[in-house]
Design a protein around this motif. Structure first.
Motif, PDB file in Angstrom:
ATOM      1  N   THR A  13       0.809  -1.222   0.047  1.00 35.11           N
ATOM      2  CA  THR A  13      -0.119  -0.049  -0.053  1.00 35.11           C
ATOM      3  C   THR A  13       0.911   1.289   0.067  1.00 35.11           C
ATOM      4  OG1 THR A  13       0.002   0.080   2.377  1.00 35.11           O
ATOM      5  CG2 THR A  13      -1.833  -1.084   1.358  1.00 35.11           C
ATOM      6  N   ARG A  14       0.325   2.410  -0.271  1.00 31.49           N
ATOM      7  CA  ARG A  14       0.978   3.513  -0.231  1.00 31.49           C
ATOM      8  C   ARG A  14       1.502   3.945   1.384  1.00 31.49           C
ATOM      9  NH1 ARG A  14      -1.347   8.582  -3.658  1.00 31.49           N
ATOM     10  NH2 ARG A  14      -0.427   7.072  -4.997  1.00 31.49           N
ATOM     11  N   GLU A  15       0.797   3.441   2.223  1.00 29.76           N
ATOM     12  CA  GLU A  15       1.110   3.633   3.537  1.00 29.76           C
ATOM     13  C   GLU A  15       2.456   2.814   4.041  1.00 29.76           C
ATOM     14  OE1 GLU A  15      -1.948   2.737   6.465  1.00 29.76           O
ATOM     15  OE2 GLU A  15      -2.676   4.710   6.315  1.00 29.76           O
ATOM     16  N   MET A  16       2.694   1.649   3.310  1.00 30.12           N
ATOM     17  CA  MET A  16       3.778   0.735   3.489  1.00 30.12           C
ATOM     18  C   MET A  16       4.813   1.617   2.730  1.00 30.12           C
ATOM     19  SD  MET A  16       5.322  -1.733   4.526  1.00 30.12           S
ATOM     20  CE  MET A  16       4.357  -2.900   5.412  1.00 30.12           C
ATOM     21  N   ASP A  17       4.418   1.884   1.598  1.00 29.90           N
ATOM     22  CA  ASP A  17       5.720   2.907   0.791  1.00 29.90           C
ATOM     23  C   ASP A  17       6.105   3.731   1.555  1.00 29.90           C
ATOM     24  OD1 ASP A  17       7.312   3.548  -1.501  1.00 29.90           O
ATOM     25  OD2 ASP A  17       5.577   4.876  -2.015  1.00 29.90           O
ATOM     26  N   TYR A  18       5.071   4.585   2.140  1.00 24.71           N
ATOM     27  CA  TYR A  18       5.744   5.824   2.938  1.00 24.71           C
ATOM     28  C   TYR A  18       6.224   5.425   4.126  1.00 24.71           C
ATOM     29  CZ  TYR A  18       2.766   9.003   0.075  1.00 24.71           C
ATOM     30  OH  TYR A  18       2.065   9.534  -1.179  1.00 24.71           O
ATOM     31  N   THR A  19       5.859   4.501   4.850  1.00 26.24           N
ATOM     32  CA  THR A  19       6.696   4.000   6.030  1.00 26.24           C
ATOM     33  C   THR A  19       8.019   3.634   5.751  1.00 26.24           C
ATOM     34  OG1 THR A  19       4.453   3.167   6.871  1.00 26.24           O
ATOM     35  CG2 THR A  19       6.594   2.288   7.843  1.00 26.24           C
ATOM     36  N   LEU A  20       8.111   2.927   4.780  1.00 22.30           N
ATOM     37  CA  LEU A  20       9.479   2.499   4.239  1.00 22.30           C
ATOM     38  C   LEU A  20      10.541   3.814   4.033  1.00 22.30           C
ATOM     39  CD1 LEU A  20       8.870  -0.408   2.026  1.00 22.30           C
ATOM     40  CD2 LEU A  20      10.305  -0.607   4.032  1.00 22.30           C
ATOM     41  N   ARG A  21       9.763   4.675   3.309  1.00 23.65           N
ATOM     42  CA  ARG A  21      10.523   5.972   3.171  1.00 23.65           C
ATOM     43  C   ARG A  21      10.741   6.821   4.302  1.00 23.65           C
ATOM     44  NH1 ARG A  21       6.843   8.102  -1.664  1.00 23.65           N
ATOM     45  NH2 ARG A  21       7.801   9.697  -1.321  1.00 23.65           N
ATOM     46  N   ILE A  22      10.041   6.656   5.335  1.00 25.42           N
ATOM     47  CA  ILE A  22      10.197   7.695   6.461  1.00 25.42           C
ATOM     48  C   ILE A  22      11.545   6.879   7.220  1.00 25.42           C
ATOM     49  CG2 ILE A  22       9.455   7.773   8.680  1.00 25.42           C
ATOM     50  CD1 ILE A  22       6.334   8.233   7.490  1.00 25.42           C
ATOM     51  N   LEU A  23      11.431   5.468   7.386  1.00 24.29           N
ATOM     52  CA  LEU A  23      12.306   4.863   8.176  1.00 24.29           C
ATOM     53  C   LEU A  23      13.814   5.051   7.251  1.00 24.29           C
ATOM     54  CD1 LEU A  23      10.852   1.523   9.145  1.00 24.29           C
ATOM     55  CD2 LEU A  23      11.263   3.482  10.684  1.00 24.29           C
ATOM     56  N   ARG A  24      13.667   5.055   5.900  1.00 22.38           N
ATOM     57  CA  ARG A  24      15.001   5.384   5.151  1.00 22.38           C
ATOM     58  C   ARG A  24      15.602   6.936   5.541  1.00 22.38           C
ATOM     59  NH1 ARG A  24      14.371   5.573  -1.283  1.00 22.38           N
ATOM     60  NH2 ARG A  24      13.104   7.229  -0.509  1.00 22.38           N
ATOM     61  N   ALA A  25      14.508   7.652   5.523  1.00 28.90           N
ATOM     62  CA  ALA A  25      15.231   9.079   5.897  1.00 28.90           C
ATOM     63  C   ALA A  25      15.849   9.085   7.259  1.00 28.90           C
ATOM     64  CB  ALA A  25      13.969   9.930   5.694  1.00 28.90           C
TER      65      ALA A  25
END
Length: 130
Positions: free
Chosen positions: A4-16
Motif C-alpha cells: 500500500t501507499r502507507e507501506m511505501d511511505y513507512t519505508l521511506r520515513i524509516l529510510r530518511a
C-alpha cells in the motif's frame, strides 16, 4: 498482497531517519516528497509501535529507537496491521467453503507460496535496502 501507499511511505520515513538521524516530520516529508499530514500519521504509528522516538523542542524531532539492521519488511506489515496475505484462505481460522474438512489443493498451494513469501519478507534487514 498489495504494498500500500502507507507501506511505501513507512519505508521511506524509516529510510530518511536511517540515513539522516533525527529529523522533524516536515524534514522527513520534504526529503521523501510526501505530504506532512501522512508523514505525521505514520510517524505516530511508528512511535506507538516503539520503532521511533521523538524529542520535543526547537532541536527535537524523530529518530529511530530500533535499528534498521534488526527489522525487515515483514515487521512493518505487522506494525501497520496489514498482514502480507496473498489470499483470504491464508487468514487464521479461515474455513474453505468448497472443502471445509481440510482445504483444497488451491489453498494448500497458496499456503506453500505464503510461507515462501513470509520467508522472503523476513530475509533482508531494512538497512540493506536503504
Amino acid at each position: 498482497m498489495l504494498i500500500t501507499r502507507e507501506m511505501d511511505y513507512t519505508l521511506r520515513i524509516l529510510r530518511a531517519l536511517h540515513q539522516n538521524g533525527m529529523l522533524s516530520a516536515a524534514a522527513v516529508a520534504r526529503l521523501e516528497h510526501m505530504q506532512k499530514a501522512i508523514t505525521l500519521k505514520l510517524l505516530n504509528r511508528l512511535l506507538a509501535a516503539g520503532i521511533v522516538e521523538s524529542r520535543r523542542g526547537a532541536s527535537g524531532g524523530y529518530f529511530l529507537k530500533r535499528r534498521c539492521e534488526d527489522m525487515c519488511v515483514y515487521d512493518l506489515f505487522q506494525v501497520l496491521g496489514e498482514p502480507p496475505l496473498i489470499n483470504r484462505c491464508q487468514r487464521e481460522g479461515y474455513t474453505c467453503e468448497n472443502f471445509p474438512q481440510g482445504g483444497c489443493g488451491i489453498c494448500r498451494e497458496l499456503c506453500r507460496i505464503q510461507r515462501t513469501l513470509d520467508q522472503e519478507l523476513r530475509r533482508t534487514p531494512l538497512s540493506d535496502i536503504f
